[in-house]
Scaffold this active site. Sequence first.
Site, PDB file in Angstrom:
ATOM      1  N   SER A 116      25.341  96.544 -24.610  1.00  0.00           N
ATOM      2  CA  SER A 116      25.321  95.202 -24.608  1.00  0.00           C
ATOM      3  C   SER A 116      25.202  94.516 -23.277  1.00  0.00           C
ATOM      4  O   SER A 116      24.173  94.719 -22.456  1.00  0.00           O
ATOM      5  CB  SER A 116      26.602  94.665 -25.621  1.00  0.00           C
TER       6      SER A 116
ATOM      7  N   ASP B 185      20.955  95.737 -35.606  1.00  0.00           N
ATOM      8  CA  ASP B 185      21.949  95.261 -34.449  1.00  0.00           C
ATOM      9  C   ASP B 185      22.194  93.747 -34.915  1.00  0.00           C
ATOM     10  O   ASP B 185      21.143  93.123 -35.168  1.00  0.00           O
ATOM     11  CB  ASP B 185      21.528  95.340 -33.130  1.00  0.00           C
TER      12      ASP B 185
ATOM     13  N   HIS C 286      25.462  96.999 -33.721  1.00  0.00           N
ATOM     14  CA  HIS C 286      25.520  96.418 -32.218  1.00  0.00           C
ATOM     15  C   HIS C 286      26.246  97.576 -31.524  1.00  0.00           C
ATOM     16  O   HIS C 286      27.485  97.575 -31.960  1.00  0.00           O
ATOM     17  CB  HIS C 286      25.955  95.179 -32.333  1.00  0.00           C
TER      18      HIS C 286
END
Length: 534
Positions: free
Chosen positions: A202, A425, A464
């Site tokens: 991320s 995601d 994610h």
Amino acid sequence: MKRLLALLCTVVAVSALTAPAQAENNTSASDSPQRACSSLTAPRLPGARVTSVTTDIRPAGDVAASSQSPVVRSVPAVCDVTVVLTHPGADDHVTTRVWLPLDTWNGRFQGVGGGGFSASGGESGLAAAVKGGYSAAITDAGVSTDGSTPSAWALDSQGRVNTPLLENFAGRSLHEMAVTGKHLTAAFYDRRTFSSYWNGCSTGGRQGLMMAQRHPQDFDGIAAAAPAANWDRFIPAEIWPQVVMNQAHDFLSPCELNAFTQAAINACDRNDGVADGVVDEPDRCRFNPRALIGERVVCDGTTHRISKADAEAVASIWAGPTTPTGLRLWYGLNKSTPLTYLAATALTPDGARVGAPFPISENWIKYFLERDPAFDTSALTYADFEDLFRQSQREYNKIIGTDDPDLSAFKAAGGKMITWHGLSDELITADGTVDYRKRVERAMGGAQRVDSFYRVFLAPGVGHCAGGNGPVPTDPLAALVDWVEHGEAPETLPASTTTPDSTVITRDLCPYPLHARYSGHGPTASADSYTCRR
């Protein structure tokens, strides 16, 4: 949403090339760890002034859980070094923490990245790296550790964007962390050279790409998962589902949103020849949300009928942000992706359903675009959205866009980079990662040349940084280490997941643009039954 914010704020990283020459400590850990720790000094950092260095021996034990991360148990004893610095004229105070294992060092340095608006993964990130044998470092970049909001640092006392702190967060402090961490590692272990890696997801993934682009000699290997690159575009794009619902005056409940996602999965699951609840290539899923118009969905005991407005809203969310005239601005969410994060809604005390924007996107607009913490994003029109999207590109691409495709200096330095990205995601669409990889190919002479130092692996059904229905990479960092230290480029990334009925599913993720194709025989839950093909 708390799970996603926690994932955003939990990242581990690794870094080291040739260590800085001025290792001023004359006592190494092999002689006396306590003396070596107490005598450590900070390196010289151009453009910065070190204000303090403190050292301490941290005994072995558990590292407590935080709101961001779980407890890490049985962490070895370390020399804990804290370096505080400032940049003249910036009025900032940047803290770098470095943990140096007393007797379990594996000969490698690891930088630890952050998540959301936080540059740091905290002590749990350090602990995970040290438990793996690495010396490790984090930086707070002089900003808050709250990954969901920059309210404590985004604006200065005059209400202007605090550009020095944004520059710290974007990349400057990462380089200073790398230099500091490698300097202290070299001094403590009396080693001039050692391997260095970055391992983040991320924001941590974006940080890794930033290092490859702007500081290509800081890390030998970079593992940049689900990178928040293209920051200036994908962050405002995350508010798009809310704009769509607000403009349509139609706010879908989580149950209704999930009905569309599940219908898409059901329709496209078998496209790859295997019924496993995972859409292998969501970009080829042709399910039309309008097929659900008139269908009944039972939510919390109440029956709802899917309306045309519901279907049109989901179609617009899947299509992604556009101008009022229909020109695409950025990518939408894949059809196999849960919609309940970016298209989240909530009930007011009087029972009305309203939008619940994802805080990172909403706060980017409030603080960095409107410069107004009280700004109401629910009032945005499609024209307003386009204006803000363009403004974000114009004002912030050079600072934090992290989309420079020229990685020639990183390649020349011998660097290797692995990116993996879940195709389900919920926050950062994998299309952005594919877009970046294609631009790198165009800039650097084609896919074969890029594969020699940078490979991308897509994970069907994975959310994610983790989660979802699909197999998650089990140890991409190990694959990176093999590539850097043994020249073994990863042909696949091993991945696995366990279903609710305790069935273990394994898969070998293939390098982009290949996909794992079922051979037609053998158990569909076994990686051995698949080969990488287009």
